[in-house]
Enzyme design. Structure first.
Site, PDB file in Angstrom:
ATOM      1  NE  ARG A 164      -3.196  -2.954   0.576  1.00  0.00           N
ATOM      2  CZ  ARG A 164      -3.817  -3.690  -0.330  1.00  0.00           C
ATOM      3  NH1 ARG A 164      -3.867  -3.321  -1.589  1.00  0.00           N
ATOM      4  NH2 ARG A 164      -4.407  -4.807   0.009  1.00  0.00           N
ATOM      5  CG  ASN A 219       0.295  -8.416   6.069  1.00  0.00           C
ATOM      6  OD1 ASN A 219      -0.480  -8.824   6.941  1.00  0.00           O
ATOM      7  ND2 ASN A 219      -0.067  -7.524   5.168  1.00  0.00           N
ATOM      8  CE  LYS A 275      -2.802  -8.357   9.179  1.00  0.00           C
ATOM      9  NZ  LYS A 275      -2.835  -7.781   7.823  1.00  0.00           N
ATOM     10  CD  GLU A 277      -6.426  -8.185   6.419  1.00  0.00           C
ATOM     11  OE1 GLU A 277      -5.237  -7.964   6.193  1.00  0.00           O
ATOM     12  OE2 GLU A 277      -7.354  -7.421   6.100  1.00  0.00           O
ATOM     13  NE  ARG A 285     -12.799  -5.976   8.221  1.00  0.00           N
ATOM     14  CZ  ARG A 285     -12.119  -5.668   7.136  1.00  0.00           C
ATOM     15  NH1 ARG A 285     -12.484  -6.182   5.971  1.00  0.00           N
ATOM     16  NH2 ARG A 285     -11.090  -4.884   7.177  1.00  0.00           N
ATOM     17  CG  ASP A 296      -9.002  -1.899   6.260  1.00  0.00           C
ATOM     18  OD1 ASP A 296      -8.120  -1.163   6.713  1.00  0.00           O
ATOM     19  OD2 ASP A 296      -8.784  -2.889   5.554  1.00  0.00           O
ATOM     20  CD  GLU A 355      -2.752   0.621  11.924  1.00  0.00           C
ATOM     21  OE1 GLU A 355      -2.417  -0.106  12.883  1.00  0.00           O
ATOM     22  OE2 GLU A 355      -3.027   0.174  10.793  1.00  0.00           O
ATOM     23  CD  GLU A 388      -5.377  -0.424   1.728  1.00  0.00           C
ATOM     24  OE1 GLU A 388      -4.882  -0.116   2.837  1.00  0.00           O
ATOM     25  OE2 GLU A 388      -5.822  -1.552   1.489  1.00  0.00           O
ATOM     26  CD1 TRP A 391     -12.249 -10.027   1.138  1.00  0.00           C
ATOM     27  CD2 TRP A 391     -10.727  -9.667   2.720  1.00  0.00           C
ATOM     28  NE1 TRP A 391     -11.081 -10.626   0.749  1.00  0.00           N
ATOM     29  CE2 TRP A 391     -10.132 -10.428   1.695  1.00  0.00           C
ATOM     30  CE3 TRP A 391      -9.946  -9.319   3.827  1.00  0.00           C
ATOM     31  CZ2 TRP A 391      -8.810 -10.843   1.742  1.00  0.00           C
ATOM     32  CZ3 TRP A 391      -8.638  -9.729   3.868  1.00  0.00           C
ATOM     33  CH2 TRP A 391      -8.082 -10.490   2.838  1.00  0.00           C
TER      34      TRP A 391
HETATM   35  C1  BDP Z   1      -5.790  -3.633   4.795  1.00  0.00           C
HETATM   36  C2  BDP Z   1      -4.716  -3.608   3.762  1.00  0.00           C
HETATM   37  C3  BDP Z   1      -3.713  -4.705   3.936  1.00  0.00           C
HETATM   38  C4  BDP Z   1      -3.164  -4.654   5.346  1.00  0.00           C
HETATM   39  C5  BDP Z   1      -4.298  -4.685   6.344  1.00  0.00           C
HETATM   40  C6  BDP Z   1      -3.791  -4.440   7.746  1.00  0.00           C
HETATM   41  O1  BDP Z   1      -5.337  -3.739   2.501  1.00  0.00           O
HETATM   42  O2  BDP Z   1      -2.695  -4.527   2.988  1.00  0.00           O
HETATM   43  O3  BDP Z   1      -2.323  -5.744   5.555  1.00  0.00           O
HETATM   44  O4  BDP Z   1      -5.225  -3.667   6.074  1.00  0.00           O
HETATM   45  O5  BDP Z   1      -3.932  -3.308   8.195  1.00  0.00           O
HETATM   46  O6  BDP Z   1      -6.486  -2.438   4.659  1.00  0.00           O
HETATM   47  O7  BDP Z   1      -3.255  -5.330   8.377  1.00  0.00           O
END
Ligand code: BDP
Length: 715
Positions: free
Chosen positions: A164, A206, A283, A287, A338, A367, A389, A395, A544
Site C-alpha cells: 500500500r 504482514n 498483527k 487476515e 466485521r 478499514d 492508527e 489506500e 471480507w
Molecule cells: C488492509 C490492507 C492490507 C493490510 C491490512 C492491515 O489492505 O494490505 O495488511 O489492512 O492493516 O487495509 O493489516
C-alpha cells in the site's frame, strides 16, 4: 525541484535580505556527542540559515557572551553551564523551549531530541518569514508519535516493495536484506524528526520471520545508526509464528517455555545491537496471520509474551486491534458484521495487558474508509494504553493519484466525543491518556514512503505526512493552518499559491467522498483487488465483510441493536442511542448504521438515491476544477513539480468521471429510480471511445463491467 527535501527546502523569501543583520552567526551546541540530536540540530540551523538568508554560521561547543549566538542543548546541559541561566518553563519529554527575545537565542529541549525539535521549529518559522521575537515552550500531546512502514524485505522477485505504498520500492530493504546504501533512510529520518515523529516500524505488519536472522538484525542496527542522530528510534513488526518458522520450536504457543525463551533471546540480541530499540508491532489473528488464538490463548497472553521480553529494556509492544477472521464471517458472535470484531475480540481483556502494551486501533471499525464512525473500541479499554492508527498513504482514497488532504478527516475522528460514562471523552483525550489516566498512548501513521523522489508518489500528498506529525504533536491544530505552513515551506509564500492549495486541499476529501461512496456506505472500491477503482458490486459479494446490502429497493447496513448487527450498541450509551435511531444519526453515517429505502428522505431534504446522484456529480465537478486552479500557479512553481502535480490532477479529474458514472449507473440499474436532473440515464454530450474510429486500439470487455460505460474500453 525533485521534492526530495519535502518541506525542508529552506528557500529564501522576498525581503529575507532585510533580516540578515538580525540573524545570529554563532551556533553553540551544548551537547557534544557526535550522534547527539543536538549536534544534528546545530548543523541543521547552520544549513537552514545559510540557505534562507545566505549567511554563514560557525558551530561551536563553547558558550560565550557573543550577543548574536544561538544556544541549543538539552535542559540538563543548559543547567550545567549555569552561569547566567534563566528559568525554563515546565517541559515534558521531547518538549522544547524557544526564546529569541534575549541576548542569545535559546533552543532548549527537555531532552536532546527535544532540542532538535526546537531547532526545526525555529527554522520553520524563519523559512515562513516569521522573524519576530518569540518566547514559548511546546510539548507533545502524546509520547508515541510513530510511523509504520509496511515494507517487505523481499517480494516474490528481488524487490523490497512497500505494501500500500505509492512511492516506489522500500528505502530500507532490497533482495531480502537491509540495503547497503541507507542515504534515503537518513533523509527520511530528517523529514520525520522535523515534524516530531520519534520512531519508525520499518517492516510490514504482514511480517516475515527472516527479519530476525542475524544478517538482518545487523542490518537493522545500521538503520538505527542512521536514525539515531535525528532522535528517531527503530522498531519492527513481528511474525507471530517466527519460532516455528525459523525451526527453533514446533509450536509458537505463548505459554510454551521454549517459545518464551526464543522471544527473550531475540529481544536481548536486538537490544545488544540497538540499545534504543523502540519495540514491536504485532498483527495477530488477522487476515490469515497466526496469533495467540491459534494456540487457544487470549490476545492479552500473546501481547504480554512480547511485552515481558521488552520490559527490562524499556521497550513497547504495539498490539494491533485489527483482529478478524475473514474466512469465518458467519461467526455468530460477530453477528455477521466485521465492524463488531475488535470489541468482541478484546472483550474482557482490558485489565489483562502489561503496562508496556499499547493496543493500536484503526480509527474506524472497518478499514480506513472514506467515512467511518470512530472505532467503539476506544471506549472499551479504560485500563489499557491505546494508540490510533491512521493511514497516511490513502489506500482506499485514491492512492495519491487523487488529491485527498486527510487532516480534516482525522480531526473529525479525534474531536469526536465518545461520552464514556456520560462524561466528555473526545477520542484525542483517550489516546493521549488523559481521560483514563494513562501515561502511554499516541499515534501510528501508516506512511508508505518509498524510493521515489516525491517519497509518497505525489508532491501534494506530502501535506498528509506533514499534517500527521503536526496533529500527533498537537491534535488541536487547525487543518488550514497546518496546510498553509506546509505550502509556504514546500512551494511558495505567495498568497495565490497558499490560497489555491488551501482551496483545493480543503475541498478534496468532500469531493472524493462525493464521487466515491456517500452517506457512510464506505468507499465502494473493489475489495479484492487494489482498493482503487470503483466496484460497488464487490461490496456485497466478498469474504471480507464489508457490505452495502443493496437490493432493488433498499441500501445500507442495519447495525442497530433492535433489528441489525448490534454494532450501534458497542458505543457508550448516549452515542449508542444516537446511532440506533435513524432520526438522530447524522446523514453522513446514515447508511453505515441503517438499511433504508432509496426513497428515504434525509435531513437535507433529499432522498438517498438523489443524494447519491447529486453527490457524485458535485464531487466530480469539484475535481474538474483542480487542474484549472493549479494552472493559475504555473508561474509561481518550478516546472518539474508543476507538471508532476498537473499530470495527476488531470488524470484524477478524468477518473472522477469514471467513478461518478459507474456508481450512479450501478445504483440506477439496481433501483430503477430516475435522476431528477436526468443526467444518469442520458449522457447527451458523451461519445464512447469504442464508438469512434480506432487506429491502433482494440476494444475490450471491462471487468467489473460497471467500471466502464457500455462495459467496454479501448486499449
Ligand atoms: C488492509 C490492507 C492490507 C493490510 C491490512 C492491515 O489492505 O494490505 O495488511 O489492512 O492493516 O487495509 O493489516
Amino acid at each position: 525541484e525533485t521534492g526530495l527535501d519535502g518541506w525542508l527546502r529552506y528557500a529564501s523569501f522576498p525581503g529575507a535580505e532585510d533580516y540578515t543583520d538580525q540573524i545570529p552567526r554563532t551556533i553553540v551546541a551544548l551537547n557534544t556527542s557526535e550522534v547527539s540530536p543536538v549536534l544534528t540540530g546545530a548543523k541543521e540551523l547552520e544549513h537552514g540559515i545559510a540557505s534562507i538568508f545566505g549567511v554563514g554560521c560557525d558551530v561551536s561547543h563553547e558558550r560565550s557572551d557573543d550577543a548574536s549566538s544561538i544556544v541549543i542543548g538539552s535542559l540538563e546541559a543548559y543547567m550545567s553551564h549555569a552561569e547566567e541561566s534563566i528559568e525554563i518553563p515546565e517541559l515534558i519529554e521531547d518538549g522544547f523551549y524557544l526564546d529569541t527575545t534575549g541576548k542569545q537565542t535559546l533552543i532548549i529541549g527537555k531532552n536532546e531530541r527535544g532540542a532538535l525539535y526546537g531547532a526545526f521549529e525555529y527554522l520553520s518559522l524563519l523559512a515562513q518569514g516569521n522573524v519576530s521575537s518569540i518566547s514559548y515552550a511546546s510539548s507533545p500531546d502524546v509520547p508515541i508519535r510513530w510511523i509504520n512502514q509496511w515494507d517487505n524485505l523481499r517480494d516474490g522477485g528481488t524487490h523490497g516493495s512497500v505494501e500500500r505504498g505509492y512511492g516506489g520500492d522500500s528505502i530500507f530493504f532490497w533482495d531480502g536484506v537491509v540495503r547497503e546504501d541507507l542515504t534515503r533512510a537518513a533523509q527520511y529520518a530528517r523529514l520525520l524528526a522535523s515534524i516530531g515523529v520519534n520512531a519508525v516500524i520499518v517492516n510490514n505488519v504482514n511480517a516475515n520471520e527472516t527479519i530476525l536472522n542475524s544478517t538482518n538484525m545487523d542490518g537493522l542496527a545500521r538503520i538505527a545508526d542512521v536514525f539515531r542522530p535525528y532522535g528517531v528510534q527503530l522498531g519492527i513488526s513481528l511474525y507471530f509464528a517466527s519460532p516455528q518458522a525459523l525451526g527453533f520450536t514446533n509450536t509458537s504457543d505463548p505459554f510454551d517455555e521454549q517459545v518464551i525463551e526464543f522471544w527473550h533471546n531475540v529481544t536481548d540480541s536486538l537490544y545488544e545491537r540497538i540499545p534504543d530499540f523502540a519495540g514491536y508491532l504485532v498483527k495477530a489473528n488477522s487476515e490469515g496471520q497466526p496469533g495467540p488464538l491459534t494456540y487457544n490463548r487470549t490476545l492479552a497472553d500473546g501481547a504480554n509474551m512480547f511485552a515481558k521480553a521488552l520490559d527490562p529494556h524499556g521497550g513497547i509492544c504495539m498490539f494491533r486491534a485489527f483482529v478478524y477472521d475473514h474466512q469465518n464471517l458467519n461467526e455468530t458472535r460477530w453477528k455477521d458484521d466485521r465492524a463488531n470484531a475488535a470489541v468482541d475480540f478484546f472483550d474482557g481483556l482490558d485489565t489483562q495487558f502489561m503496562e508496556n502494551v499499547v493496543v493500536q486501533i484503526k480509527y474506524g471499525p472497518i478499514d480506513f474508509q472514506v467515512r467511518e464512525p470512530v472505532s467503539p473500541l476506544f471506549a472499551h479499554l479504560p485500563n489499557t494504553a491505546t494508540a490510533m492508527e491512521l493511514q497516511i498513504s490513502p489506500e482506499y482514497l485514491g492512492q495519491n493519484v487523487h488529491l485527498v488532504y486527510l487532516s480534516p478527516l482525522w480531526k473529525e475522528i479525534l474531536d469526536f466525543d465518545l461520552r464514556v460514562d456520560e462524561q466528555a471523552s473526545p477520542v484525542k483525550s483517550i489516546v493521549n491518556g488523559q481521560r483514563f489516566n494513562k501515561t502511554l498512548g499516541g499515534y501510528a501513521g501508516v506512511a508508505g514512503a518509498g524510493m521515489n523522489d516525491t517519497w509518497l508518489g505525489s508532491h501534494l500528498a506530502m501535506s498528509n505526512l506533514y499534517a500527521y506529525g503536526r496533529l500527533a504533536w498537537n491534535p488541536s491544530s487547525d487543518s488550514v493552518d497546518i496546510l498553509n505552513a506546509w505550502t509556504k515551506l514546500t512551494f511558495s509564500h505567495e498568497e495565490l499559491v497558499v490560497n489555491t492549495i488551501a482551496n483545493m486541499s480543503m475541498a478534496s476529501w468532500p469531493a472524493y467522498e462525493g464521487y466515491s461512496g456517500n452517506l457512510g456506505v464506505q468507499t465502494l472500491t473493489d475489495i479484492l483487488l487494489g482498493h482503487y477503482g470503483p466496484n460497488p458490486a464487490s461490496q456485497d459479494d466478498n469474504p471480507w465483510g464489508q457490505w452495502t446490502r443493496a437490493d432493488a429497493d433498499t441500501i445500507g447496513m442495519d447495525r442497530t441493536v433492535k433489528n441489525g448487527t448490534a454494532n450501534a450498541g458497542q458505543y457508550p450509551k448516549e452515542i449508542a442511542m444516537m446511532f440506533e435511531d435513524v432520526s438522530t444519526t447524522p446523514d453522513d453515517l446514515i447508511l453505515w448504521f441503517h438499511h433504508l429505502p432509496y426513497t428515504h428522505v434525509l435531513k437535507s431534504g433529499e432522498t438517498v438515491i438523489q443524494h447519491f446522484y447529486d453527490a457524485h456529480y458535485n464531487g466530480s465537478a469539484t475535481s474538474q476544477t483542480f487542474p484549472a486552479q493549479w494552472e493559475t500557479l504555473k508561474d509561481c512553481i518550478d516546472e518539474e513539480r508543476y507538471e508532476h502535480v498537473m499530470f495527476r490532477l488531470v488524470y484524477a479529474a478524468g477518473h472522477s468521471l469514471v467513478w461518478r458514472d459507474s456508481i450512479n449507473n450501478f445504483y440506477f440499474n439496481k433501483s430503477s429510480i430516475a435522476d431528477t436532473a436526468d443526467r444518469v440515464e442520458n449522457h447527451p454530450y458523451r461519445i464512447e471511445a469504442e464508438d469512434m474510429e480506432l487506429d491502433g486500439y482494440e476494444i475490450y470487455d471491462v471487468s467489473p463491467f460497471h467500471a466502464a460505460s457500455g462495459t467496454k474500453c479501448i486499449v
